[in-house]
Design an enzyme around this catalytic site. Structure first.
Site, PDB file in Angstrom:
ATOM      1  N   SER A  96       0.863  -1.187   0.000  1.00  0.00           N
ATOM      2  CA  SER A  96       0.000   0.000   0.000  1.00  0.00           C
ATOM      3  C   SER A  96       0.895   1.230   0.000  1.00  0.00           C
ATOM      4  CB  SER A  96      -0.912   0.006   1.231  1.00  0.00           C
ATOM      5  OG  SER A  96      -1.820  -1.062   1.182  1.00  0.00           O
ATOM      6  N   LYS A 171      -7.283   1.718  -2.659  1.00  0.00           N
ATOM      7  CA  LYS A 171      -6.828   1.238  -1.346  1.00  0.00           C
ATOM      8  C   LYS A 171      -6.833   2.359  -0.319  1.00  0.00           C
ATOM      9  CE  LYS A 171      -5.246  -1.337   1.924  1.00  0.00           C
ATOM     10  NZ  LYS A 171      -3.996  -2.106   1.912  1.00  0.00           N
ATOM     11  N   LYS A 239       0.456   5.350   8.318  1.00  0.00           N
ATOM     12  CA  LYS A 239       1.062   5.656   7.012  1.00  0.00           C
ATOM     13  C   LYS A 239      -0.008   5.778   5.936  1.00  0.00           C
ATOM     14  CE  LYS A 239       2.155   2.349   4.564  1.00  0.00           C
ATOM     15  NZ  LYS A 239       1.551   1.520   3.485  1.00  0.00           N
TER      16      LYS A 239
END
Length: 291
Positions: A96, A171, A239
């Protein structure tokens, strides 16, 4: 049988690699921690001493590493994927990372004769173990079709969502939704416990109605048990929320609730709890409630 190199054998990468072995593929893995490579070898795979060694004979290279700089490190440079994989090999990045980085690396991959797909996954460690991940894929449609057999081993819901970078954009939206759900589930459980309700029974009935979700199913019991062993660490979700808040700002989109949750997750990471499962957001809600 397909020769597959898996770079990154962490919480998600190792079970994905094992599932590929069990499906009959020839899988070679590389990981910075040799113990994870040993686990793959014990499951019937092979180990490599470097990225270059892992990818040299691979038809498919699957990368699953934590962040954008990590992906760049393993694919670029003289020892990276682009310089050492066979021309025509498929590169599936299940990490990701930032959508703009995915799009830029896709250009570099094509220049090196590699066929890139950004294919981040959702479903956490249970989904990786069971081979039922949801996979959102960006890239060329023909390359997506060529990757179907491999993706079908590790995932259940596999959708081509657009050109390179699109998988990472979807995502980011996924991580926004998941974080919001976790925060509201934590608030609901603290609220229920304050009133002495049978929380286990409450979650059962809530899960059967409109409030039901996979987050409730997978994270509710962890909160009740105060068991925050990581399936997906808060530091990684932090993150991801950084990715979505930055991308939203760039697009001129307002995400007020997402921004608040991002700050709450960030505060846990800053105070040393980044190693907890992301359901550990519950601990902050408890503290804020004085419980």
């Amino acid at each position: 049988m397909t020769n597959i190199a898996v770079i990154g054998l962490g919480i998600m990468g190792l079970p994905m690699a094992v599932n590929l072995v069990e499906a009959g593929h020839d899988v070679t893995g590389f990981n910075r921690s040799p113990q994870r490579v040993e686990a793959l070898v014990a499951a019937g795979g092979k180990g490599a001493a470097s990225v270059a060694d892992a990818v040299s004979d691979a038809d498919v290279v699957l990368t699953m590493v934590p962040d954008s700089p990590d992906v760049e490190e393993v694919v670029t440079g003289p020892d990276g994927v682009f310089a050492n994989a066979k021309p025509g090999a498929l590169w599936i990045d299940a990490s990701s990372i930032r959508p703009d980085v995915a799009a830029r690396l896709a250009v570099a991959a094509r220049e090196a004769g590699i066929r890139p797909l950004d294919a981040p996954v959702s479903g956490g460690e249970p989904g990786a173990i069971d081979g039922v991940l949801s996979i959102m894929v960006g890239g060329d449609a023909d390359d997506f079709a060529a990757a179907a057999e491999v993706l079908g081993v590790v995932g259940k819901t596999i959708v081509h969502v657009g050109p390179s970078g699109s998988g990472q954009t979807v995502k980011a939206a996924n991580q926004l939704i998941v974080a919001g759900n976790i925060e509201l589930l934590a608030e609901a459980i603290v609220f229920l416990e304050a009133y002495g309700v049978d929380t286990s029974a409450a979650l059962t009935v809530l899960g059967g109605g409109l409030a039901g979700s996979k987050v409730l199913d997978q994270k509710g019991q962890k909160m009740l048990d105060r068991n925050f062993e990581p399936g997906f660490r808060l530091q990684l979700h932090n993150k991801d929320l950084g990715i979505v808040t930055a991308a939203a700002r760039e697009a001129g989109v307002t995400i007020p609730l997402g921004a608040v949750v991002a700050q709450l997750v960030g505060s846990l990471v800053a105070t040393g709890d980044g190693g907890l499962d992301h359901s550990g957001l519950f601990t902050l809600v408890e503290r804020l409630s004085g419980r």
